[in-house]
Design a protein around this motif. Structure first.
Motif, PDB file in Angstrom:
ATOM      1  N   HIS A   1       4.952   0.942   7.500  1.00 27.36           N
ATOM      2  CA  HIS A   1       5.655   1.413   8.747  1.00 27.36           C
ATOM      3  C   HIS A   1       4.873   1.623   9.784  1.00 27.36           C
ATOM      4  CE1 HIS A   1       9.336   3.401  10.505  1.00 27.36           C
ATOM      5  NE2 HIS A   1       8.527   3.970  11.128  1.00 27.36           N
ATOM      6  N   GLN A   2       4.082   2.696   9.594  1.00 27.48           N
ATOM      7  CA  GLN A   2       3.096   2.817  10.661  1.00 27.48           C
ATOM      8  C   GLN A   2       2.356   1.700  11.349  1.00 27.48           C
ATOM      9  OE1 GLN A   2       3.871   5.331  12.467  1.00 27.48           O
ATOM     10  NE2 GLN A   2       4.539   6.849  11.073  1.00 27.48           N
ATOM     11  N   ALA A   3       1.819   0.703  10.175  1.00 24.89           N
ATOM     12  CA  ALA A   3       1.088  -0.468  10.762  1.00 24.89           C
ATOM     13  C   ALA A   3       1.758  -1.446  11.870  1.00 24.89           C
ATOM     14  CB  ALA A   3       0.603  -1.162   9.545  1.00 24.89           C
ATOM     15  N   VAL A   4       3.194  -1.276  11.420  1.00 24.77           N
ATOM     16  CA  VAL A   4       4.233  -2.155  12.170  1.00 24.77           C
ATOM     17  C   VAL A   4       4.332  -1.297  13.511  1.00 24.77           C
ATOM     18  CG1 VAL A   4       6.483  -3.233  12.659  1.00 24.77           C
ATOM     19  CG2 VAL A   4       5.278  -3.237  10.424  1.00 24.77           C
ATOM     20  N   ARG A   5       4.369  -0.111  13.584  1.00 30.17           N
ATOM     21  CA  ARG A   5       4.634   0.597  14.869  1.00 30.17           C
ATOM     22  C   ARG A   5       3.199   0.621  15.870  1.00 30.17           C
ATOM     23  NH1 ARG A   5       9.398   0.107  14.804  1.00 30.17           N
ATOM     24  NH2 ARG A   5      11.060   1.571  14.050  1.00 30.17           N
ATOM     25  N   GLN A   6       2.301   0.599  15.244  1.00 34.59           N
ATOM     26  CA  GLN A   6       0.910   0.753  15.872  1.00 34.59           C
ATOM     27  C   GLN A   6       0.224  -0.459  16.031  1.00 34.59           C
ATOM     28  OE1 GLN A   6      -1.204   3.747  13.722  1.00 34.59           O
ATOM     29  NE2 GLN A   6       0.833   5.258  14.068  1.00 34.59           N
ATOM     30  N   ARG A   7       0.180  -1.489  15.024  1.00 34.48           N
ATOM     31  CA  ARG A   7      -0.600  -2.660  15.063  1.00 34.48           C
ATOM     32  C   ARG A   7       0.150  -3.655  14.651  1.00 34.48           C
ATOM     33  NH1 ARG A   7      -2.742   1.021  12.304  1.00 34.48           N
ATOM     34  NH2 ARG A   7      -2.869  -0.117  10.294  1.00 34.48           N
ATOM     35  N   ALA A   8       0.306  -4.147  13.559  1.00 39.54           N
ATOM     36  CA  ALA A   8       0.897  -5.631  13.285  1.00 39.54           C
ATOM     37  C   ALA A   8       1.143  -5.461  11.641  1.00 39.54           C
ATOM     38  CB  ALA A   8       0.247  -6.771  13.593  1.00 39.54           C
ATOM     39  N   GLY A   9       2.364  -5.815  11.282  1.00 39.42           N
ATOM     40  CA  GLY A   9       2.576  -6.070   9.921  1.00 39.42           C
ATOM     41  C   GLY A   9       3.531  -7.219   9.775  1.00 39.42           C
TER      42      GLY A   9
ATOM     43  N   ALA B   1       0.557  -1.192  -0.026  1.00 33.51           N
ATOM     44  CA  ALA B   1      -0.139  -0.036   0.049  1.00 33.51           C
ATOM     45  C   ALA B   1       1.060   1.121  -0.063  1.00 33.51           C
ATOM     46  CB  ALA B   1      -1.070   0.210   1.301  1.00 33.51           C
ATOM     47  N   GLY B   2       2.119   1.205   0.464  1.00 32.34           N
ATOM     48  CA  GLY B   2       2.951   2.264   0.626  1.00 32.34           C
ATOM     49  C   GLY B   2       3.821   2.327   1.892  1.00 32.34           C
ATOM     50  N   ILE B   3       5.061   2.588   1.637  1.00 28.84           N
ATOM     51  CA  ILE B   3       6.109   2.450   2.729  1.00 28.84           C
ATOM     52  C   ILE B   3       5.720   3.039   4.067  1.00 28.84           C
ATOM     53  CG2 ILE B   3       8.429   3.000   3.442  1.00 28.84           C
ATOM     54  CD1 ILE B   3       9.375   2.802   0.609  1.00 28.84           C
ATOM     55  N   SER B   4       5.149   4.316   3.973  1.00 26.07           N
ATOM     56  CA  SER B   4       4.899   5.096   5.189  1.00 26.07           C
ATOM     57  C   SER B   4       3.605   4.156   5.889  1.00 26.07           C
ATOM     58  CB  SER B   4       4.564   6.428   5.066  1.00 26.07           C
ATOM     59  OG  SER B   4       4.087   7.114   6.093  1.00 26.07           O
ATOM     60  N   GLN B   5       2.393   3.930   5.217  1.00 21.21           N
ATOM     61  CA  GLN B   5       1.559   3.238   5.727  1.00 21.21           C
ATOM     62  C   GLN B   5       1.940   1.737   6.502  1.00 21.21           C
ATOM     63  OE1 GLN B   5       1.484   4.718   2.704  1.00 21.21           O
ATOM     64  NE2 GLN B   5      -0.560   4.543   1.651  1.00 21.21           N
TER      65      GLN B   5
ATOM     66  N   LEU C   1      14.222   9.520   5.497  1.00 30.50           N
ATOM     67  CA  LEU C   1      13.075  10.299   6.319  1.00 30.50           C
ATOM     68  C   LEU C   1      12.306   9.408   7.070  1.00 30.50           C
ATOM     69  CD1 LEU C   1      11.918  13.134   7.108  1.00 30.50           C
ATOM     70  CD2 LEU C   1      10.398  12.499   4.938  1.00 30.50           C
ATOM     71  N   ALA C   2      12.403   9.547   8.532  1.00 33.29           N
ATOM     72  CA  ALA C   2      12.001   8.308   9.461  1.00 33.29           C
ATOM     73  C   ALA C   2      10.538   8.753   9.743  1.00 33.29           C
ATOM     74  CB  ALA C   2      12.819   8.358  10.762  1.00 33.29           C
ATOM     75  N   PRO C   3       9.485   7.754   9.401  1.00 37.23           N
ATOM     76  CA  PRO C   3       8.220   8.262   9.613  1.00 37.23           C
ATOM     77  C   PRO C   3       7.722   8.285  11.039  1.00 37.23           C
ATOM     78  CG  PRO C   3       8.455   6.335   8.053  1.00 37.23           C
ATOM     79  CD  PRO C   3       9.739   6.456   8.396  1.00 37.23           C
ATOM     80  N   THR C   4       8.195   7.382  11.967  1.00 37.61           N
ATOM     81  CA  THR C   4       7.657   7.801  13.567  1.00 37.61           C
ATOM     82  C   THR C   4       8.799   8.654  13.926  1.00 37.61           C
ATOM     83  OG1 THR C   4       7.745   5.255  13.426  1.00 37.61           O
ATOM     84  CG2 THR C   4       7.290   6.342  15.485  1.00 37.61           C
ATOM     85  N   VAL C   5       9.777   9.020  13.841  1.00 38.24           N
ATOM     86  CA  VAL C   5      10.630  10.118  14.277  1.00 38.24           C
ATOM     87  C   VAL C   5      10.202  11.293  13.686  1.00 38.24           C
ATOM     88  CG1 VAL C   5      13.089  10.922  14.565  1.00 38.24           C
ATOM     89  CG2 VAL C   5      12.594   8.452  14.778  1.00 38.24           C
ATOM     90  N   GLY C   6       9.719  11.532  12.320  1.00 40.68           N
ATOM     91  CA  GLY C   6       9.374  12.702  11.700  1.00 40.68           C
ATOM     92  C   GLY C   6      10.429  13.520  11.370  1.00 40.68           C
TER      93      GLY C   6
ATOM     94  N   VAL D   1      -3.570  -8.437   9.400  1.00 41.64           N
ATOM     95  CA  VAL D   1      -2.100  -7.862   9.296  1.00 41.64           C
ATOM     96  C   VAL D   1      -1.811  -7.291   7.921  1.00 41.64           C
ATOM     97  CG1 VAL D   1       0.066  -8.902   9.675  1.00 41.64           C
ATOM     98  CG2 VAL D   1      -1.784  -9.839  11.060  1.00 41.64           C
ATOM     99  N   VAL D   2      -1.251  -6.303   8.084  1.00 48.41           N
ATOM    100  CA  VAL D   2      -0.733  -5.483   6.922  1.00 48.41           C
ATOM    101  C   VAL D   2       0.498  -6.181   6.000  1.00 48.41           C
ATOM    102  CG1 VAL D   2       0.010  -3.421   6.077  1.00 48.41           C
ATOM    103  CG2 VAL D   2      -1.681  -3.561   7.961  1.00 48.41           C
ATOM    104  N   PRO D   3       0.531  -6.602   5.021  1.00 51.56           N
ATOM    105  CA  PRO D   3       1.643  -7.035   4.461  1.00 51.56           C
ATOM    106  C   PRO D   3       2.618  -5.682   4.223  1.00 51.56           C
ATOM    107  CG  PRO D   3      -0.328  -7.496   3.216  1.00 51.56           C
ATOM    108  CD  PRO D   3      -0.793  -6.615   4.225  1.00 51.56           C
ATOM    109  N   CYS D   4       3.829  -5.975   4.289  1.00 46.51           N
ATOM    110  CA  CYS D   4       4.909  -4.974   4.298  1.00 46.51           C
ATOM    111  C   CYS D   4       6.094  -5.329   3.199  1.00 46.51           C
ATOM    112  CB  CYS D   4       5.351  -4.515   5.553  1.00 46.51           C
ATOM    113  SG  CYS D   4       4.244  -4.366   6.983  1.00 46.51           S
ATOM    114  N   GLY D   5       6.640  -4.335   2.704  1.00 47.78           N
ATOM    115  CA  GLY D   5       7.838  -4.592   1.541  1.00 47.78           C
ATOM    116  C   GLY D   5       9.154  -4.459   2.084  1.00 47.78           C
ATOM    117  N   LEU D   6      10.226  -4.689   1.582  1.00 48.36           N
ATOM    118  CA  LEU D   6      11.658  -4.155   1.784  1.00 48.36           C
ATOM    119  C   LEU D   6      11.870  -2.746   2.139  1.00 48.36           C
ATOM    120  CD1 LEU D   6      13.608  -6.176  -1.092  1.00 48.36           C
ATOM    121  CD2 LEU D   6      13.170  -6.813   1.470  1.00 48.36           C
ATOM    122  N   GLY D   7      10.738  -1.966   1.630  1.00 45.53           N
ATOM    123  CA  GLY D   7      11.006  -0.298   2.019  1.00 45.53           C
ATOM    124  C   GLY D   7      10.516  -0.069   3.287  1.00 45.53           C
TER     125      GLY D   7
END
Length: 380
Positions: free
Chosen positions: A50-58, A44-48, A331-336, A234-240
């Motif tokens: 990334h945040q799925a793993v930080r907030q829920r599960a990927g 779906a996109g690197i930022s989405q 550019l770190a999505p969680t750190v901002g 669970v959100v599928p995530c890629g190498l990005g």
């Protein structure tokens, strides 16, 4: 769209595909060449992701990684000579992140050693997970330094699926498909359990800075687990996203942040070096000298000002002179904020040190900061 027989830019050989390849394509993954494999860089996109793993599960398809099974009477003692960490610490069901070293204490690869215990005949069982890009190199290195007459070495790399489920809700979500109580498994521990009614290897390890498991299964069971986890949300995530997550957690990437020219003491991995606890091993004399005299450079965390992103191989400067190099940056999505890792002289490595990074011919301010850039809340 990928061609029917994609090729890596550095090779005429077709790219390999994991048993989950078609399932990733069906989820509209954007595929890319990576270490001889055709892998998803994002869904779906690197930022989405990334945040799925930080907030829920990927979850990540990491089936491309090297997987070695070793069995013999003295496997641990033989591996002791190849790594700086004291593997005698390990009890059955525990794991150790460590590094293979060359004679100059350069890092041949980083890996995880999983000690599975002993058989009824007294043979030790050990499982190793190594990087995809170095699987063949590591296999050659290990076979050339181990007594293969006493140790059975099995390369399971092409025959197993490996899925990483990571994030605050990862353990709870995975539990629905696993017979054993996952909450009883501590960080950096593992077991051979039952997944969807079939045998599986489950390890509470990962490369994201979050809690979670890495699960190794036969291909058809792995495909079923992947589909089940998608259905469970669970959100599928890629190498990005895998790269931005590991960089926020300041986890080294082999081939960029560490390689055969860097030692664990230079790379900030001194906690892996147990000189006082073990005997001789490859590279020990170099590490002893570095421990006594100090290292001339260190891998540090860098925080950029504004939105300027320091990338791999960008020069690091101090008072106008090039003093180091960036190894990873994003550019770190969680750190901002833009963050990076890079090697600089030891006298410029303390947090708060002002430096600059050259980006497309211009220099921009950077500050040395403590690592990691992000730390997840403690596991309950």
């Amino acid at each position: 769209m990928a061609s029917p027989t994609p090729t890596d830019s550095n090779s005429v050989q077709p790219l390999k595909q994991t048993p989950l390849f078609d399932l990733c394509v069906a989820l509209k993954a954007r595929m890319t060449a990576f270490s001889g494999w055709e892998m998803p860089v994002q869904f779906a996109g690197i930022s989405q992701e990334h945040q799925a793993v930080r907030q829920r599960a990927g979850m990540f398809d990491i089936s491309h990684m090297g997987k070695f099974q070793l069995q013999g009477v003295d496997v641990i003692q033989q591996l002791q000579r190849l790594v700086p960490s004291n593997l005698d610490r390990l009890e059955a069901g525990q794991a150790q992140y460590t590094v293979l070293l060359n004679s100059q204490a350069g890092i041949v690869d980083d890996l995880i050693v999983y000690y599975q215990g002993t058989t009824a005949t007294g043979e030790q069982r050990v499982f190793l997970i190594v990087n995809a890009a170095t699987t063949e190199k590591d296999k050659t290195w290990l076979l050339s330094h181990l007594d293969t007459g006493a140790i059975a070495f099995e390369d399971l790399s092409p025959t197993k699926v490996l899925i990483a489920i990571q994030g605050p809700t990862a353990v709870k979500t995975l539990q629905a498909f696993v017979k054993e109580d996952l909450t009883a498994i501590k960080r950096y521990c593992h077991l051979e359990g039952t997944v969807l009614g079939q045998p599986g290897f489950l390890a509470r390890t990962g490369y994201t800075g979050e809690d979670g498991f890495e699960v190794m299964l036969d291909p058809e069971v792995g495909r079923e687990l992947w589909r089940s986890l998608v259905d469970a949300g669970v959100v599928p995530c890629g190498l990005g996203a895998r790269d931005t997550l590991r960089l926020e957690a300041a986890m080294a990437l082999y081939g960029q942040d560490i390689d055969e020219t860097t030692t664990p003491l230079e790379a900030g991995l001194g906690w892996l070096v147990h000189l006082d606890e073990k005997g001789d091993f490859i590279g020990r004399s170099v590490l002893e000298q570095q421990k006594q005299e100090g290292v001339s450079r260190r891998l540090v965390g860098l925080q950029m000002q504004g939105r300027n992103i320091a990338r791999h191989d960008y020069p690091v400067l101090h008072t106008g002179a090039i003093v180091g190099v960036v190894t990873s940056g994003t550019l770190a999505p969680t750190v901002g904020q833009p963050i990076a890792l890079g090697y600089v002289p030891t006298d410029l490595s303390k947090p708060g040190q002002a430096l600059e990074v050259e980006i497309r011919g211009k220099t921009y301010p950077a500050t040395v900061v403590k690592r990691p850039f992000y730390k997840s809340p403690p596991v309950a």
